[in-house]
Design an enzyme around this catalytic site. Structure first.
Site, mmCIF file in Angstrom:
data_model
loop_
_atom_site.group_PDB
_atom_site.id
_atom_site.type_symbol
_atom_site.label_atom_id
_atom_site.label_comp_id
_atom_site.label_asym_id
_atom_site.label_seq_id
_atom_site.Cartn_x
_atom_site.Cartn_y
_atom_site.Cartn_z
ATOM 1 N N ASP A 24 0.854 -1.177 0.000
ATOM 2 C CA ASP A 24 0.000 0.000 0.000
ATOM 3 C C ASP A 24 0.891 1.228 0.000
ATOM 4 O O ASP A 24 2.110 1.116 -0.039
ATOM 5 C CB ASP A 24 -1.002 -0.012 1.157
ATOM 6 N N ASP B 150 -8.427 -5.688 5.661
ATOM 7 C CA ASP B 150 -7.314 -6.280 4.934
ATOM 8 C C ASP B 150 -7.039 -7.710 5.376
ATOM 9 O O ASP B 150 -6.307 -8.439 4.700
ATOM 10 C CB ASP B 150 -6.040 -5.452 5.151
HETATM 11 P P1 ADP Z 1 -4.266 4.170 1.581
HETATM 12 O O1 ADP Z 1 -4.161 3.044 0.624
HETATM 13 O O2 ADP Z 1 -3.501 5.354 1.102
HETATM 14 O O3 ADP Z 1 -3.931 3.768 2.977
HETATM 15 P P2 ADP Z 1 -7.015 4.390 2.561
HETATM 16 O O4 ADP Z 1 -7.767 3.196 2.101
HETATM 17 O O5 ADP Z 1 -6.569 4.418 3.967
HETATM 18 O O6 ADP Z 1 -5.800 4.675 1.542
HETATM 19 O O7 ADP Z 1 -7.905 5.684 2.327
HETATM 20 C C1 ADP Z 1 -8.614 5.872 1.131
HETATM 21 C C2 ADP Z 1 -9.238 7.257 1.117
HETATM 22 O O8 ADP Z 1 -10.192 7.392 2.151
HETATM 23 C C3 ADP Z 1 -8.235 8.350 1.359
HETATM 24 O O9 ADP Z 1 -7.680 8.816 0.164
HETATM 25 C C4 ADP Z 1 -9.061 9.440 1.997
HETATM 26 O O10 ADP Z 1 -9.638 10.254 1.034
HETATM 27 C C5 ADP Z 1 -10.150 8.689 2.723
HETATM 28 N N1 ADP Z 1 -9.843 8.559 4.158
HETATM 29 C C6 ADP Z 1 -8.893 7.807 4.729
HETATM 30 N N2 ADP Z 1 -8.900 7.923 6.058
HETATM 31 C C7 ADP Z 1 -9.909 8.754 6.372
HETATM 32 C C8 ADP Z 1 -10.455 9.283 7.597
HETATM 33 N N3 ADP Z 1 -9.966 8.962 8.789
HETATM 34 N N4 ADP Z 1 -11.508 10.125 7.507
HETATM 35 C C9 ADP Z 1 -12.011 10.458 6.307
HETATM 36 N N5 ADP Z 1 -11.563 10.008 5.146
HETATM 37 C C10 ADP Z 1 -10.520 9.185 5.142
#
Ligand code: ADP
Ligand code: MG
Length: 853
Positions: free
Chosen positions: A300, A586
């Site tokens: 990731d 995951d």
């Molecule tokens: P990554 O693969 O970069 O870890 P995530 O699956 O954690 O991505 O996050 C996907 C999307 O969800 C992020 O790009 C963001 O826009 C949104 N996101 C992640 N964490 C939060 C949060 N705590 N609150 C709101 N939106 C979030």
């Protein structure tokens, strides 16, 4: 009942009193198998069984010395194996202790992380998504809690406990949050009760265990078959039955590499320890070997390729765009650039985003650090930078936590709904979106992670939303927040290394495709092309595998289910996939992948528990150094396999010659000498080979894999090195006779010269093995081209080997027992030739083998 302070938690004093009263919150260990039983097990496995049979037969055949000697060998070998296994076990336990389980409790009126072992009844625990529940507790406050109880009940449908209900130790929080009061710890928990009832978990056969047991069955079968065949042969050439029997036993014993299996375990344990030193913790020893055969890494982005040190650098509102500079998580801005009206519009956006966050910045030892989610802490820093006093903000009355599938979350504070999340998940719910798509393109194009924040007032008479969907509609877009998360140092170089190591790397992220692309370009993961989108991938696994099976693929906006499909699809194509993950969702993908990699710092307990490897520093480069160590362990096992198997040929040859001559040609090496080689002189160099550090080539060659005992190992041991040792040993034997006047055709001499001749043959094999130890260090370059200093242990081991040889030849009781004597000058001179002979033969073979490639 202990006194309860204002917020409902215990005080430290009460907690420590209760801790002495109830004891630590640890699962009672299953009654350990007594050491004597474990020791006995080491003397009861397949190889040992062969030996017991041989011993019994020896007694029946009227050869009590031989029978006794074989029993001594089984016992010594068992003791040695026992010691090695205990050391490996010890190492594995040490690794487990490196990852303490934490619990978030309220102590002295403050939320704190403590070691879960220190929980006591009465403690108030805060449970969040992904946590492992570490004691039995009764819920006292809850939002949308969903608990996986499958460890206790075997039931895979999650439960939704309400206030007053109990959640049990060993279960996981899948969703939501709760406060709960501990009711039982340690041995009093239901989990402990169940563990007492059910027998120990049946240990599944991992690929390595299967491979090892296949190998030992193969070798044992081979040994028995060879023994029986040779007994028949001996009878056929007219040897007396006792001689024939002696011969069969000798042959069987010669073929079995006694010290092999425990050496494999120990070398895995040492590999695991070295990985731990580089911050990669394997959760079971076999993962060391699987890591070595990794061909595909799905990583990731956030935290693994980047530092997960977020800061808000650019913000867009309808009034315009603003840039903000600041150092780390410090709540003061170095500069704010933008028009006055756009700067005025920042405060409402900042307040909304902080209402929606639990992460905060705190001053720890003079350093502003992130507490909770680094991205949410960055929002706190941002809000303070633009002048919002975030400490004075009201607590939400309702919270719908972040869900990676909906990619947003919401809260209600003072009858106002606030929503934050991925722009695509928010903007469609808003009515005032003009200008936002251009702003979004600009922000993501610079590699920024973008959050959209929106809000609305609850209408008069509208109740608090019971579900997320009830609140999240008809929103007003407050703005877009662009966060920067710098790439980690060294990632670029390590990606380069992966390429030369024949390992493909793909980025699988939940983030926006443009952000993902920008970071992937920045670290050199992707050089051309565009990011794929998770929901546009083919559902057919064959097509999916074909699409992804190349280096530098970036898949964005991936949902957890897709991760699972990706792991499956690649593995169907024969890849050994290492997949990283941190969240609750995951876990299935981590389990499915050959190597699940969880984050030690930012990961959830659920992910860690599903993983094979935990990265203590969350760093991508750690995966690659773990792969390097895994490869080197795998290669080391092959090294000492080659080493161990080589002298089998030299041990077998004298018996063969003896039998083919119908016992006329004297036996150059007896059974006891064979045993002295296998469990005496061979052992230390084999161990030292197992400790060979990764060479410079380890990551410059394609992934290692396949069978441990492959063609090249067999060819080298049985086809090249073994025959050389055998020829020199027999030559030393014959030369000793020739020196006292024996010529072909004459009867063989008898008396003490036979003892010296046998001693020469024995010495020749030991000398050959000394050279062999150095030869086995590399599979491609000659022994003299490798630096001696990189494995000082080997030098010590070979020194001890020489010392043992001298003891065996010249200390009378030992020499008498082995039935040989110190070599004559001629015999000794020929025996020493084994060193150059092995070195040269090996160098020639390696050159030939390389040329053929
Ligand atoms: P990554 O693969 O970069 O870890 P995530 O699956 O954690 O991505 O996050 C996907 C999307 O969800 C992020 O790009 C963001 O826009 C949104 N996101 C992640 N964490 C939060 C949060 N705590 N609150 C709101 N939106 C979030
Ligand atoms: Mg994430």
């Amino acid at each position: 009942m202990p006194d309860i302070d204002a917020t409902g938690g215990l005080t430290t004093a009460e907690a420590s009193r209760l801790l002495t009263e109830h004891g630590p919150n640890r699962m009672p260990l299953p009654p350990a198998t007594p050491w004597i039983v474990r020791l006995a097990a080491q003397m009861g496995h397949l190889f040992a069984f062969l030996f017991w049979c041989a011993a019994v037969l020896a007694f029946i055949a009227g050869m009590p010395q031989l029978g006794a000697a074989i029993i001594v060998v089984v016992v010594i070998n068992g003791l040695f194996a026992f010691a090695q296994e205990e050391r490996a076990q010890h190492a594995a336990e040490g690794l487990r202790r490196m990852l303490p389980r934490l619990a978030h409790v309220i102590r002295d009126g403050r939320l704190r992380d403590i070691n879960a072992d220190e929980l006591v009844p009465g403690d108030v625990v805060v449970l969040a998504e992904g946590d492992r529940i570490s004691a039995d507790m009764s819920i006292c406050g809850v939002t949308a809690l969903s608990v996986d109880t499958s460890t206790l009940t075997g039931e895979s449908v999650p439960e939704h406990p309400a206030v007053g209900e109990t959640v049990f130790a060993g279960c996981f929080v899948l969703e939501g949050e709760a406060r709960a009061r501990v009711t039982a710890t340690g041995a009093d928990t239901r989990l402990a009760g169940i563990a007492r009832l059910t027998a120990q978990e049946p240990s599944t056969l991992t690929p390595l265990r299967r491979e090892l047991s296949r190998m030992s069955r193969l070798i044992a079968g081979l040994a028995t078959a060879v023994g029986v065949c040779f007994f028949g042969l001996a009878c056929l050439v007219g040897m007396p039955a006792t001689d024939g029997f002696l011969f069969a036993v000798g042959v069987t014993v010669a073929v079995v590499p006694e010290g092999l299996l425990p050496t494999v375990t120990l070398s895995l344990a040492m590999g695991a320890q070295r990985m731990a030193r580089r911050h990669a913790l394997v959760r079971h020893l076999e993962a060391v070997q699987t890591l070595g055969s990794t061909t595909f890494i799905c990583t990731d982005k956030t935290g693994t390729l980047t530092l997960n040190q977020m800061s808000v650098v650019q913000v867009w509102t309808a009034a315009g765009s603003v840039c903000i500079d600041g150092a780390g998580y410090a709540p003061v801005a170095a500069a704010i650039r933008g028009s006055p009206e756009s700067r005025r519009a920042l405060a409402p956006l900042a307040m909304a985003s902080v209402s929606c966050s639990t992460g905060r910045v705190r001053l720890v030892d003079g350093m502003w650090t992130a507490h909770g989610d680094p991205m949410e802490a960055a929002l706190d820093a941002f809000a303070q930078r633009v002048g919002v006093d975030t400490a004075m903000m009201a607590e939400p009355s309702v919270r719908f936590p972040f869900d990676p599938r909906r990619r947003r979350m919401s809260v209600v504070v003072d009858r106002r709904v606030f929503v934050k999340g991925a722009p695509e998940a928010i903007i469609p719910l808003c009515h005032n979106t003009s200008g936002s798509s251009a702003a979004l393109a600009q922000l993501t194009g610079c590699g920024r992670r973008v959050l959209a924040v929106a809000g609305r007032d609850l209408e008069a008479g509208e109740g608090l939303p019971a579900t997320a969907a009830e609140g999240e509609h008809g929103l007003e877009l407050l703005g877009l927040i662009g966060l920067e998360d710098p790439p980690r140092d060294g990632v670029e170089a390590v990606l380069h290394t992966c390429r030369s190591a024949g390992i493909r790397v793909a980025m699988i992220t939940g983030d926006h495709p443009h952000t993902a692309e920008a970071i992937a370009r920045d670290v050199g993961l992707m050089t051309s092309g565009r990011a794929l989108l998770g929901h546009e991938l083919p559902t057919d696994l064959g097509a999916l595998g074909e699409l992804l099976d190349r280096d530098g693929v970036v898949v964005a906006r991936v949902e957890p289910e897709v991760k699972l499909a990706i792991a499956r699809a690649l593995q169907q194509r024969g890849h050994v996939v290492a997949m990283t993950g941190d969240g609750v969702n995951d876990a299935p993908a981590l389990r499915e992948a050959a190597i699940g990699v969880a984050m030690g710092r930012s990961g959830t307990d659920v992910a860690r528990e599903a993983a094979d490897v935990v990265l203590l520093n969350d760093d991508f480069t750690t995966i690659v150094s773990a792969i390097e160590q895994g490869r080197s362990t795998f290669i080391n096992i092959r090294r000492f396999l080659t080493y161990h198997l080589t002298d089998n040929v030299a041990e077998l040859a004298p018996f063969l010659v003896w039998a083919l001559s119908a016992g006329h040609f004297p036996l150059a090496i007896g059974v006891l000498q064979v045993l002295a080689l296998d469990i005496g002189t061979d052992v230390l160099p084999a161990l030292a080979l197992g400790a060979e550090p990764p060479g410079p080539r380890t990551l410059q060659s394609p992934p290692v894999g396949g069978r441990l005992l492959n063609r090249s190992v067999l060819t080298r041991a049985f086809g090249v090195l073994g025959p050389v040792e055998a020829v020199i040993a027999l030559a030393a034997f014959v030369a000793t006779f020739a020196a006292v006047g024996w010529r072909p055709g004459l009867p063989f001499p008898v008396g003490s010269v036979v003892l010296s001749a046998s001693g020469s043959a024995f010495a020749a094999i030991v000398f050959g093995q000394m050279a062999n130890a150095y030869v086995c260090r590399s599979s491609r370059s000659p022994a003299w081209k490798q630096p001696v200093s990189t494995n000082p242990l080997l030098m010590v081991a070979v020194g001890v080997e020489l010392l043992l040889l001298l003891v065996m030849l010249y200390v009378p009781p030992v020499a008498n027992l082995l039935h040989h004597a110190g070599p004559t000058v001629v015999g000794g001179a020929v025996a020493v030739c084994a060193v150059p002979a092995v070195l040269v033969a090996d160098a020639l073979y390696k050159r030939l083998a390389l040329r053929r490639k």
